[in-house]
Scaffold this motif. Structure first.
Motif, short mmCIF file in Angstrom:
data_model
loop_
_atom_site.label_atom_id
_atom_site.label_comp_id
_atom_site.label_asym_id
_atom_site.label_seq_id
_atom_site.Cartn_x
_atom_site.Cartn_y
_atom_site.Cartn_z
N LYS A 88 4.35 10.06 11.29
CA LYS A 88 2.89 9.89 11.23
C LYS A 88 2.49 9.11 9.98
O LYS A 88 1.60 8.26 10.04
CB LYS A 88 2.19 11.25 11.25
N LEU A 89 3.15 9.37 8.86
CA LEU A 89 2.85 8.66 7.62
C LEU A 89 3.18 7.17 7.75
O LEU A 89 2.38 6.31 7.39
CB LEU A 89 3.60 9.28 6.44
N SER A 139 3.37 5.49 10.51
CA SER A 139 2.39 4.93 11.45
C SER A 139 1.07 4.63 10.74
O SER A 139 0.43 3.61 11.03
CB SER A 139 2.15 5.90 12.61
N TYR A 140 0.68 5.50 9.82
CA TYR A 140 -0.52 5.25 9.02
C TYR A 140 -0.35 3.97 8.21
O TYR A 140 -1.25 3.12 8.18
CB TYR A 140 -0.82 6.43 8.10
N TYR A 141 0.79 3.84 7.54
CA TYR A 141 1.05 2.63 6.74
C TYR A 141 0.96 1.37 7.60
O TYR A 141 0.37 0.37 7.21
CB TYR A 141 2.44 2.68 6.10
N ALA A 166 -0.68 1.02 10.53
CA ALA A 166 -2.05 0.84 11.00
C ALA A 166 -2.96 0.28 9.91
O ALA A 166 -3.87 -0.50 10.19
CB ALA A 166 -2.61 2.18 11.51
N GLU A 167 -2.69 0.66 8.67
CA GLU A 167 -3.50 0.18 7.54
C GLU A 167 -2.98 -1.13 6.96
O GLU A 167 -3.44 -1.59 5.93
CB GLU A 167 -3.56 1.26 6.45
N ARG A 178 -1.69 11.30 -0.55
CA ARG A 178 -1.61 11.00 0.89
C ARG A 178 -0.25 11.46 1.44
O ARG A 178 -0.17 12.05 2.51
CB ARG A 178 -1.82 9.52 1.14
N PHE A 192 0.24 14.25 4.50
CA PHE A 192 0.97 14.01 5.73
C PHE A 192 2.21 14.91 5.84
O PHE A 192 2.48 15.46 6.91
CB PHE A 192 1.39 12.54 5.85
N ARG A 218 -10.44 6.22 -1.73
CA ARG A 218 -9.64 6.00 -0.52
C ARG A 218 -9.49 4.51 -0.29
O ARG A 218 -10.38 3.73 -0.59
CB ARG A 218 -10.32 6.65 0.69
#
Length: 127
Positions: A8-9, A11-13, A15-16, A106, A110, A126
């Motif tokens: 998930k972490l 995937s966040y990286y 996506a951002e 962060r 996660f 953020r």
């Protein structure tokens, strides 16, 4: 990937639109964090991947540099500073995260579902 929190972490990286960098060496990656004054380095464990980095010779010394430069670290899978991991043997290994306080917060959110008390006190913008 057999670590769903880390997946998930990452995937966040993605996506951002973080620039993902991997040199195969912790020192050059952490050096980039210090030089650019931003970024995050993670080396985590999973059921199929054991910790590789030695706390005494690798994790704690770089943790000292990162934290003295104003950043943070999270180690041992317990959301504690790399400098606070009790050393019980010379070849002891651990997972670690280094980076800005916001990035390490962060990471802890996660990976552990919450931020450690030591980082909770910092108010960070953020991304």
């Amino acid at each position: 990937m057999d670590n769903p929190e880390y997946e998930k972490l990452v995937s966040y990286y993605l996506a951002e639109k973080y620039t993902l960098r991997y040199t195969g060496g912790m020192v050059p990656d952490v050096f980039q964090i210090l030089v650019k004054e931003k970024g995050v380095f993670t080396n985590v464990t999973s059921p199929s991947t054991k910790a590789k980095l030695r706390i005494l010779f690798e994790v704690a010394p770089l943790g000292l540099l990162v934290e003295n430069a104003g950043g943070a670290s999270s180690a041992d899978g317990k959301a504690i500073s790399a400098l606070d991991v009790p050393i019980t043997e010379c070849d002891q290994r651990t997972q670690v995260c280094y980076g800005s306080i916001g990035e390490v917060r962060r990471f802890e959110e996660f990976m552990f579902g919450k931020v450690s008390e030591r980082l909770e006190k910092f108010q960070v913008a953020r991304r």
